[in-house]
Design a protein around this motif. Structure first.
Motif, PDB file in Angstrom:
ATOM      1  N   VAL A 332      73.253  57.760  33.488  1.00 28.44           N
ATOM      2  CA  VAL A 332      73.750  57.632  32.116  1.00 28.44           C
ATOM      3  C   VAL A 332      74.700  58.783  31.804  1.00 28.44           C
ATOM      4  CG1 VAL A 332      73.166  57.496  29.668  1.00 28.44           C
ATOM      5  CG2 VAL A 332      71.583  56.556  31.367  1.00 28.44           C
ATOM      6  N   LEU A 333      75.831  58.443  31.198  1.00 27.52           N
ATOM      7  CA  LEU A 333      76.737  59.458  30.651  1.00 27.52           C
ATOM      8  C   LEU A 333      76.614  59.415  29.131  1.00 27.52           C
ATOM      9  CD1 LEU A 333      80.075  58.795  32.610  1.00 27.52           C
ATOM     10  CD2 LEU A 333      78.312  60.502  33.102  1.00 27.52           C
ATOM     11  N   ALA A 334      76.678  60.588  28.495  1.00 29.45           N
ATOM     12  CA  ALA A 334      76.748  60.630  27.036  1.00 29.45           C
ATOM     13  C   ALA A 334      78.054  59.952  26.620  1.00 29.45           C
ATOM     14  CB  ALA A 334      76.726  62.070  26.549  1.00 29.45           C
ATOM     15  N   PRO A 335      78.089  59.272  25.456  1.00 26.39           N
ATOM     16  CA  PRO A 335      79.311  58.578  25.049  1.00 26.39           C
ATOM     17  C   PRO A 335      80.539  59.497  25.002  1.00 26.39           C
ATOM     18  CG  PRO A 335      77.484  57.974  23.612  1.00 26.39           C
ATOM     19  CD  PRO A 335      76.980  59.045  24.530  1.00 26.39           C
ATOM     20  N   SER A 378      73.496  61.138  14.027  1.00 24.69           N
ATOM     21  CA  SER A 378      73.316  62.557  14.347  1.00 24.69           C
ATOM     22  C   SER A 378      72.560  62.663  15.673  1.00 24.69           C
ATOM     23  CB  SER A 378      72.525  63.245  13.247  1.00 24.69           C
ATOM     24  OG  SER A 378      71.177  62.831  13.303  1.00 24.69           O
ATOM     25  N   ASP A 379      72.624  63.861  16.280  1.00 18.84           N
ATOM     26  CA  ASP A 379      71.904  64.096  17.537  1.00 18.84           C
ATOM     27  C   ASP A 379      70.429  63.780  17.371  1.00 18.84           C
ATOM     28  OD1 ASP A 379      74.217  64.887  18.628  1.00 18.84           O
ATOM     29  OD2 ASP A 379      73.616  66.957  19.069  1.00 18.84           O
ATOM     30  N   VAL A 380      69.909  64.142  16.203  1.00 18.10           N
ATOM     31  CA  VAL A 380      68.479  63.945  15.983  1.00 18.10           C
ATOM     32  C   VAL A 380      68.157  62.452  15.956  1.00 18.10           C
ATOM     33  CG1 VAL A 380      66.540  64.454  14.482  1.00 18.10           C
ATOM     34  CG2 VAL A 380      68.422  66.077  14.681  1.00 18.10           C
ATOM     35  N   GLU A 381      68.964  61.694  15.226  1.00 19.96           N
ATOM     36  CA  GLU A 381      68.753  60.239  15.200  1.00 19.96           C
ATOM     37  C   GLU A 381      68.808  59.677  16.622  1.00 19.96           C
ATOM     38  OE1 GLU A 381      70.720  58.021  11.550  1.00 19.96           O
ATOM     39  OE2 GLU A 381      71.923  59.724  12.153  1.00 19.96           O
ATOM     40  N   ARG A 382      69.768  60.166  17.391  1.00 14.48           N
ATOM     41  CA  ARG A 382      69.940  59.631  18.740  1.00 14.48           C
ATOM     42  C   ARG A 382      68.729  59.894  19.616  1.00 14.48           C
ATOM     43  NH1 ARG A 382      76.135  61.112  20.421  1.00 14.48           N
ATOM     44  NH2 ARG A 382      75.141  61.162  22.457  1.00 14.48           N
ATOM     45  N   GLN A 383      68.056  60.999  19.338  1.00 10.60           N
ATOM     46  CA  GLN A 383      66.914  61.343  20.187  1.00 10.60           C
ATOM     47  C   GLN A 383      65.612  60.733  19.697  1.00 10.60           C
ATOM     48  OE1 GLN A 383      67.690  65.615  20.091  1.00 10.60           O
ATOM     49  NE2 GLN A 383      67.293  65.576  22.283  1.00 10.60           N
ATOM     50  N   ASN A 403      69.216  58.142  49.169  1.00 12.73           N
ATOM     51  CA  ASN A 403      68.941  56.891  49.882  1.00 12.73           C
ATOM     52  C   ASN A 403      70.169  55.990  50.008  1.00 12.73           C
ATOM     53  OD1 ASN A 403      69.195  55.902  47.320  1.00 12.73           O
ATOM     54  ND2 ASN A 403      67.005  55.519  47.016  1.00 12.73           N
ATOM     55  N   GLY A 404      71.329  56.473  49.513  1.00 13.14           N
ATOM     56  CA  GLY A 404      72.569  55.736  49.700  1.00 13.14           C
ATOM     57  C   GLY A 404      72.673  54.455  48.875  1.00 13.14           C
ATOM     58  N   VAL A 405      71.722  54.227  47.967  1.00 12.48           N
ATOM     59  CA  VAL A 405      71.740  52.991  47.176  1.00 12.48           C
ATOM     60  C   VAL A 405      72.783  53.093  46.057  1.00 12.48           C
ATOM     61  CG1 VAL A 405      70.366  51.531  45.624  1.00 12.48           C
ATOM     62  CG2 VAL A 405      69.329  52.488  47.700  1.00 12.48           C
ATOM     63  N   LYS A 406      73.486  51.986  45.850  1.00 10.00           N
ATOM     64  CA  LYS A 406      74.472  51.879  44.767  1.00 10.00           C
ATOM     65  C   LYS A 406      73.738  51.762  43.438  1.00 10.00           C
ATOM     66  CE  LYS A 406      77.639  48.622  44.239  1.00 10.00           C
ATOM     67  NZ  LYS A 406      78.614  47.527  44.462  1.00 10.00           N
ATOM     68  N   ILE A 407      74.038  52.638  42.482  1.00 11.51           N
ATOM     69  CA  ILE A 407      73.325  52.547  41.188  1.00 11.51           C
ATOM     70  C   ILE A 407      74.343  52.488  40.049  1.00 11.51           C
ATOM     71  CG2 ILE A 407      71.187  53.633  41.997  1.00 11.51           C
ATOM     72  CD1 ILE A 407      72.100  56.274  40.862  1.00 11.51           C
ATOM     73  N   PRO A 408      74.115  51.641  39.043  1.00 12.31           N
ATOM     74  CA  PRO A 408      75.071  51.471  37.955  1.00 12.31           C
ATOM     75  C   PRO A 408      75.108  52.694  37.039  1.00 12.31           C
ATOM     76  CG  PRO A 408      73.088  50.203  37.516  1.00 12.31           C
ATOM     77  CD  PRO A 408      72.935  50.765  38.893  1.00 12.31           C
ATOM     78  N   VAL A 409      76.300  52.972  36.490  1.00 14.40           N
ATOM     79  CA  VAL A 409      76.463  54.087  35.547  1.00 14.40           C
ATOM     80  C   VAL A 409      76.584  53.509  34.143  1.00 14.40           C
ATOM     81  CG1 VAL A 409      77.861  56.072  34.886  1.00 14.40           C
ATOM     82  CG2 VAL A 409      77.653  55.433  37.312  1.00 14.40           C
ATOM     83  N   PHE A 410      75.677  53.886  33.270  1.00 14.88           N
ATOM     84  CA  PHE A 410      75.684  53.428  31.879  1.00 14.88           C
ATOM     85  C   PHE A 410      76.230  54.502  30.946  1.00 14.88           C
ATOM     86  CE2 PHE A 410      73.505  49.330  31.485  1.00 14.88           C
ATOM     87  CZ  PHE A 410      73.124  49.132  32.802  1.00 14.88           C
ATOM     88  N   VAL A 411      76.636  54.064  29.755  1.00 16.59           N
ATOM     89  CA  VAL A 411      76.957  54.984  28.664  1.00 16.59           C
ATOM     90  C   VAL A 411      75.899  54.720  27.600  1.00 16.59           C
ATOM     91  CG1 VAL A 411      78.665  55.591  26.906  1.00 16.59           C
ATOM     92  CG2 VAL A 411      79.412  54.883  29.193  1.00 16.59           C
ATOM     93  N   ALA A 412      75.135  55.735  27.240  1.00 15.72           N
ATOM     94  CA  ALA A 412      74.070  55.519  26.268  1.00 15.72           C
ATOM     95  C   ALA A 412      73.882  56.781  25.440  1.00 15.72           C
ATOM     96  CB  ALA A 412      72.761  55.153  26.984  1.00 15.72           C
ATOM     97  N   ASP A 413      73.542  56.581  24.170  1.00 15.72           N
ATOM     98  CA  ASP A 413      73.509  57.755  23.281  1.00 15.72           C
ATOM     99  C   ASP A 413      72.193  58.516  23.309  1.00 15.72           C
ATOM    100  OD1 ASP A 413      71.850  56.208  21.754  1.00 15.72           O
ATOM    101  OD2 ASP A 413      73.241  55.995  20.057  1.00 15.72           O
TER     102      ASP A 413
END
Ligand code: ANZ
Length: 951
Positions: A332-335, A378-383, A403-413
């Motif tokens: 996951v990447l932060a937005p 807000s950060d607090v709401e997000r958490q 393990n070389g496995v392909k894993i999807p990258v999400f964007v999530a808050d």
């Protein structure tokens, strides 16, 4: 009302009444002031003095200084001031050179808001408020060294606040040496090539602006464009510490938004480790230490690089659980993460799960829509969103490095940009948030820690052996968590795809405010916008007088606003021609128009108390060393006792520690910590009476009858609340002083309960302490004639002598341990003993009694001491010392019989236990001899007087 009637006054014209108390208190306050009784001499400088005092052990006893609020003091405010004063007076009488004074924290929002409310200039209203508070405080008989008092708004004071700012600005943190060093030393290292510049270019080839930009990355005070807490309702930006856990301003309770603004910061994060480790040697309440540790939030873990398919730049994550890496099934990447833009492909990959796309046609659209939605939270709401995890697939895949496995990258808050690296590897098997997200987005789960039997349907975050965690080169299976972490980190480091690291929750301290009433920054900008420090000779940079000092505030909910600094309205002041003495001659500059936060002045005030008039230096090193330097039991140095409220745990107390450390590193002070012992006093609460509509009614007009409360005939309900004007229950110290005297007020506040516990104020109970003082007075002075009644020749009886020494012993321990309530109880008991005994009190009892109560009720004690024939003040008299022999309980004679015949007499304590007495009797040589070979059949014990042995 005072219970003295005129009839009683005629019968006893010399009784201790409110009028007499007022007379005594005024006279002694005048005496103390004229005599400078509480002046603490320094070892050198303009406050040098009595060398015998200087030679004594020192005691620096301090309160958290007050804001001069317009409402004045109510009886809750001086609780701590009285406590430190009692302690300071006690220390003075036990052979210490005591520094005790009080200044005013007079810049900042409260003072400014009051000024704006009342339409007076903040300086005028602040000064008037300080005068009022000083008068109120003087009435309490606080033994302050008034020569050392100041307010943070005094230009002679804030000159040094600005000077410290420049020291911080002109230094950097040398990680190798683990301390701050002058920035000049960094510049020299860049210039001679011993240290490469961050981008490797030659220092000499950089323009002045480029050099300044490089240095900005190092300075401990720096300006930067970054997301900050913007509070439109207050019209200013705020530090993280000033924002509540629900995302509002601590002061005023307005919404706070993230806005990208150029602001000044202090690099407090450089000190994160030392701010944690130095806590250990401090004598602070554990709760406060814990709050600081949690706020700084040290997490040990690892950084791990994940390759992204089709991209050169990897995603770096911070994880506290590198041992779970085999279970990372998505990322996951932060937005707000900068990589989001670069990794998003033009179209959805084939077979993308529809649940992942948020219904958007392309990944870019999905991300764009999601970012918009996230930015309003807000950060607090997000958490704290609980199980409702949201997010979108970025369209990109990364590769799990183990393990070389392909894993999807999400964007999530649920991932925040401001923590770690703003990116995570998600391990739903071991992390609850990841589990919830994986459930919502149909992502796989691989458990890597063996959960207990029957564990299903949720993440397992506990301990256990590793499972599913092996490749050809690394086998973690069967290892416990700690060992698995170590092995994984070693493996990652070997491969160059990660490393062990420590992450902190603490952020740099946002240090600029868009207010008028604060210290101006000693910074100007040239035509290129490059910042320059004012030379020391131009300090203080005084706050200009302005017509319009109000902050520009906005609709509290309107995030799309921008701060405006009041000082910027004053272009004559802003635009200046100066020669900064840097060889560039006279040039045009623009002044910085932000001001410092109200915490600045309180970050170092303890140091100025030491050497308040020094115009050459912040503080003379010899004086600082004398009062604050490290010593046995106080390895970091600091104030001996600091008393104040617990609400400053991560604000003032963290900031002041940080400034201390910088000043220490730069060699300006010998103490690395400002406050060795910290004590949080409780709050004085008050009863609030509310009518049937819930409105508070004036507490003083409420009657209590038939177990209920009534106001103007109407039943009202009573609850416990804060004391203050708005709840119509404020009681001022002035009222209580007028009715009973300051000594009674002091005793009452100290007697209410243990100092660290909150307690309800009860005006009706104050009279109890008044009666104590009346009885004390009567034990020394004849109420009819005013003559002193103590006898000189007579010896006290044994019981009285023992009572005195027990009291001395108990009170000594209690005062030293800040247990003022129990000290008062013991003094009361002794005094009652004397009253009951009747007849004149021997001088050898009366004098120590007066000295015992002196720290608590100093005016009446001084008066009695004087009437007992002493000259001067008792402030430096020796506190009574208990005779250990008289502290022990009187011995009782115990008769030991064998078959009814007395064989021995033992001296034993009256409280001796049966078993102990039996053992003592059987071991007595005379008894042993008398028993001979006879077998003991039975021992009858009647402690403490009789033991009968049957053979
Ligand atoms: C994988 C993992 C597996 C994690 C596991 C935890 C448990 P503390 O202790 O607070 O430092 N994390 C890292 N950066 C984050 C961010 N910017 N926003 C939200 N969460 C973030 O927590 C660190 C853990 O919180 C990290 O370790 C990461 O999840 C997550 F079984 O990595 B962990």
């Amino acid at each position: 009302m005072s219970e003295t009637t005129s009839a009683a006054e005629t019968a006893a014209p010399h009784r201790y009444t409110a009028a007499l108390a007022a007379d005594i208190e005024n006279r002694w306050q005048d005496f103390w002031e004229a005599d400078q009784t509480f002046a603490a001499p320094n070892p050198t400088g303009d406050l040098a003095g009595d060398e015998t005092l200087v030679a004594r052990p020192k005691a620096f006893i301090m309160d958290m200084f007050p804001y001069p609020s317009g409402a004045g003091l109510h009886v809750g405010h001086p609780l701590g001031y009285i406590a430190t004063d009692v302690f300071a007076r006690y220390r003075r009488m036990t052979g210490h050179n005591v520094l005790h004074t009080l200044g005013f924290d007079a810049f900042g929002l409260p003072a400014e808001q009051y000024a704006v409310q009342t339409g007076t200039h903040p300086r005028a209203s602040t000064e008037a408020n300080m005068e009022n508070m000083k008068a109120q405080l003087r009435r309490l008989g606080l033994g302050h060294d008034t020569r050392r008092s100041f307010a943070t708004i005094d230009p002679e004071y804030y000159k040094w606040t600005q000077w410290i700012f420049l020291q911080i600005y002109n230094s950097w943190y040398d990680e190798q040496a683990d301390r701050a060093r002058p920035i000049a030393e960094l510049i020299a290292a860049f210039a001679d090539g011993s240290r490469p510049t961050p981008d490797g270019r030659d220092w000499a080839s950089l323009s002045p602006a480029e050099r300044e930009s490089v240095l900005g990355g190092f300075r401990l005070a720096y300006a930067s464009q970054a997301p900050v807490n913007w509070c439109p309702g207050l019209g200013t930006v705020l530090a993280n510490e000033e924002v509540t856990s629900d995302g509002r301003s601590e002061r005023g309770n307005f919404p706070v938004f993230k806005a990208n603004l150029r602001q000044w910061n202090m690099r407090i994060t450089a000190y994160a480790d030392r701010l944690i480790s130095d806590l250990d040697a401090l004598d602070w309440p554990e709760a406060i230490k814990l709050q600081q540790r949690n706020w700084i939030g040290r997490s040990e873990g690892a950084r791990v690089d994940f390759a992204v398919e089709g991209h050169d730049e990897p995603i770096t994550v911070f994880t506290t659980r590198p041992d779970t890496l085999f279970g990372a099934t998505y990322m996951v990447l932060a937005p707000e993460h900068p990589l989001v833009d670069t990794i998003v492909p033009a179209a959805w990959p084939q077979d993308t799960n529809q649940v992942w796309t948020g219904g958007a046609a392309t990944p870019a659209e999905a991300v764009e829509a999601y970012r918009k939605q996230a930015s309003s939270k807000s950060d607090v709401e997000r958490q704290t969103e609980g199980k409702n995890k949201t997010g979108v697939f970025s369209g990109a895949y990364a590769v799990n490095p183990l393990n070389g496995v392909k894993i999807p990258v999400f964007v999530a808050d649920y991932v925040l940009m401001g923590y770690g690296t703003g990116a995570i590897m998600a391990v739903p098997g071991q992390d609850e948030r990841d589990w919830e997200f994986a459930a919502a987005f149909e992502l796989p789960v691989i458990r890597t820690v063996q959960p207990p039997q029957g564990w299903e349907g949720e993440a397992y975050t506990g301990q256990g052996p590793a499972i599913n965690s092996a490749n050809d080169e690394l086998d973690l299976n069967g290892l416990e968590v700690a060992e698995a972490k170590r092995r994984t980190i070693a493996f990652l480091e070997q491969r160059g795809i990660g490393e062990g690291t420590v992450n902190f929750r603490l952020r740099d301290w946002l240090f600029s405010r868009q207010r008028y009433w604060g210290e101006p920054f000693p910074i100007v900008y040239d035509e290129d916008g490059t910042a320059h420090a004012l030379p020391e000779s131009m300090l203080p940079l005084e706050l200009p007088e302005v017509e319009d000092y109000s902050p520009r505030t906005f609709d509290p909910d309107d995030a799309d606003t921008e701060p405006e600094t009041p000082l910027s309205r004053n272009q004559d002041w802003v635009n200046v021609e100066l020669d900064l003495g840097d060889g560039r001659g006279t040039r045009r500059y623009r002044r910085e128009t932000n001001t410092m936060p109200n915490w600045a002045g309180s970050c170092w005030y303890e140091l100025r108390y030491l050497d308040p008039h020094n115009s050459e230096k912040l503080v003379d090193p010899a004086i600082e060393q004398y009062w604050m330097g490290p010593r046995e039991g106080q390895p970091h140095g600091g104030v001996d006792l600091y008393v104040g409220g617990a609400e400053h745990a991560v604000l003032h107390l963290l900031y002041a520690r940080f400034w201390s450390k910088v000043l220490f590193d730069l060699g300006h002070v010998s103490s690395v910590e400002p406050f060795h012992k910290l004590f949080n006093q409780g709050m004085i609460q008050a009863y609030v009476y509310r009518d049937s509509r819930g409105f508070p009614v004036p507490a003083t007009e409420v009657e209590e009858r038939d177990g209920g409360y009534f106001w103007q005939g109407e039943a009202v309900r009573r609850e416990l609340g804060k004391m203050g004007k708005s709840l119509k229950n404020a009681v001022t110290p002035d009222e209580i002083c007028a009715e009973y005297g300051a000594d009674t007020l002091r005793l009452y506040e100290m007697a209410m309960g243990p100092l660290d516990v909150s307690r309800p104020w009860d005006t009706r109970a104050v009279v109890g302490q008044y009666r104590l003082l009346q009885r004390l007075w009567r034990n020394v002075v004849d109420e009819a004639t005013g003559e002193v009644t103590v006898t000189d020749g007579a010896e006290p009886d044994e019981a009285t002598l023992r009572a005195l020494h027990k009291t001395i012993d108990g009170v000594t321990g209690d005062l030293a341990g800040l247990r003022f309530n129990t000290a008062i109880a013991k003094i009361t008991e002794l005094n009652n003993h004397l009253t009951k005994a009747g007849g004149p009190v021997p001088r050898s009892i009366a004098e120590p009694l007066v000295l015992l109560i002196a720290p608590l009720a100093p005016h009446v004690a001084e008066e009695l001491w004087r009437r007992l024939g002493h000259t001067g003040s008792l402030a430096h008299a020796d506190f009574p010392v208990a005779d250990p022999a008289l502290v022990q309980d009187e011995a009782v004679v115990c008769v030991v019989q064998i078959k009814g015949k007395v064989k021995a007499r033992l001296e034993v304590p009256p409280a001796i236990a049966d078993a102990e007495l039996e053992a003592l009797a059987l071991g007595d040589p005379a008894v042993v001899a008398a028993l001979g070979d006879a077998a003991v059949r039975k021992v009858i014990v009647r402690a403490p007087k009789l033991v009968n042995i049957v053979t």
